[in-house]
Design an enzyme around this catalytic site. Structure first.
Site, PDB file in Angstrom:
ATOM      1  N   TYR A  60     -16.100 -18.996  18.251  1.00  0.00           N
ATOM      2  CA  TYR A  60     -15.166 -17.953  18.688  1.00  0.00           C
ATOM      3  C   TYR A  60     -13.734 -18.491  18.607  1.00  0.00           C
ATOM      4  O   TYR A  60     -12.995 -18.512  19.596  1.00  0.00           O
ATOM      5  CB  TYR A  60     -15.451 -17.530  20.128  1.00  0.00           C
ATOM      6  N   HIS A 128     -26.198 -22.542  18.811  1.00  0.00           N
ATOM      7  CA  HIS A 128     -25.673 -21.199  18.587  1.00  0.00           C
ATOM      8  C   HIS A 128     -26.357 -20.501  17.405  1.00  0.00           C
ATOM      9  O   HIS A 128     -26.358 -21.015  16.295  1.00  0.00           O
ATOM     10  CB  HIS A 128     -24.168 -21.301  18.328  1.00  0.00           C
TER      11      HIS A 128
END
Length: 369
Positions: A60, A128
């Site tokens: 992100y 992730h």
């Protein structure tokens, strides 16, 4: 790096706050103006409501940098010590089509996150989006994270991803191959007003694998379940929802508005209630919301507080305690919930494809044409 004392492992379900602040709002994928958004007031507002867990990822970009700088600012650090909040981040995903699950990169990524947050420990590190790599690659990455647990630099280890069957399979494999279960698993968009597969298909199996906590993120299904439609960031219109699902959702928003309510608010209330349920023998749950402004924090907190039965436990405005749901509120919303799901029709419990067709899981990239 701030000289924060190491914290031993404890009771994870009691440490993570029931409502989690997601860090994707400070990513260019969601907001092109991520660097200029008012992060310090947002964190202070969240903390004041008892939302004391933050979840983010190096993917992100530049979320870790922004949040780390903010948490070290005197406006926050003078009021809240490192032990007052719970910090979760991730490893493995680098860009939209770039993954590195090698133990060497996992170690580099964790050390970089520690530096960015100016802390000596991270409470949780997830691998992730595990569906983009092979099961064996995930197991190797998890093994590298357990090394950090032994060093006291990471307290709990988990995985994140979308396909529930992949999360369950990898959780069981990690327990079998590494001799210890994962602490925590994160799934997105599948405990929502549109899709409840996480509870119906995944929670019991993850519990059997020894998982203690399951986080459900994106209660609005990455912006789908709101009147204004999906968000558009630097990646353009990347949302995976087909046009027919988008139209059905827009029709549902009109129905909710006709009852003087808002689709996003209804969806948040629904998600809070679902994650607040505590079924014996199943993992505890936490809900990750993604407020990017003080107003959005207030909206998230209001949604969480609006479903609480404050006569049972806790007090209005403090979201550190487990949320006991007001059953009268459930009955009040049930008509609208049923109406939205009737409009969605065949799109109820529809799941997106992840990874996309043509992705080579063994190579961790799109296959050769």
């Amino acid at each position: 790096m701030t000289d924060t004392p190491l914290r031993p492992r404890g009771d994870l379900p009691s440490e993570i706050s029931p409502i989690v602040m997601g860090g994707a709002a400070w990513s260019h994928q969601i907001n092109a103006d991520a660097e200029t958004r008012p992060v310090i007031p947002v964190i202070l507002s969240a903390f004041s409501h008892g939302i004391r867990t933050i979840d983010t990822s190096p993917y992100y970009e530049p979320s870790e940098k922004i949040l780390g700088k903010a948490l070290s600012d005197a406006a926050i650090s003078a009021k809240y010590s490192r032990e007052d909040y719970f910090l979760m981040t991730k490893v493995g995903r680098i860009a939209s089509e770039e993954f590195n699950y090698s133990p060497q990169w996992v170690r580099q990524s964790v050390e970089r996150s520690l530096q960015r947050f100016q802390t000596t420990y991270l409470d949780v590190v997830f691998c992730h989006d595990v569906e983009f790599v092979s099961d064996n690659a995930v197991v190797a990455a998890v093994a590298a994270l357990w090394e950090f647990v032994e060093q006291g630099k990471v307290r709990y280890v988990g995985i994140s991803g979308y396909p529930i069957e992949k999360l369950v399979r990898v959780a069981k494999l990690c327990k079998e191959k590494l001799g210890r279960p994962l602490d925590i698993v994160q799934n997105w968009g599948q405990l929502t007003l549109q899709n409840t597969k996480l509870r119906d298909q995944g929670l019991e199996e993850l519990g059997k694998a020894g998982v203690k906590v399951v986080c459900s993120s994106s209660p609005l299904n990455i912006g789908l379940l709101r009147a204004q439609g999906v968000p558009i960031g630097s990646l353009g219109d990347w949302h995976p929802a087909p046009s027919a699902l988008r139209q059905a959702t827009a029709n549902a928003a009109i129905l909710v508005a006709s009852h003087n309510d808002d689709l996003a608010s209804l969806a948040l209330r629904f998600a809070v209630r679902e994650t607040a349920r505590r079924d014996p023998g199943l993992p505890a749950m936490a809900l990750i919301m993604g407020p990017g402004s003080v107003a959005e924090v207030e909206s998230c907190a209001a949604a969480a507080n609006s479903v609480k039965d404050v006569s049972v436990k806790g007090k209005y405005g403090d979201l550190r305690d487990d949320i006991v749901v007001d059953e009268e509120g459930v009955k009040k919303d049930q008509g609208l919930v049923d109406g939205v799901r009737r409009i969605l029709g065949d799109w109820v419990d529809y799941s997106f494809g992840s990874p996309p067709e043509g992705w080579d899981v063994e190579a961790g990239r799109m296959g050769e044409v």
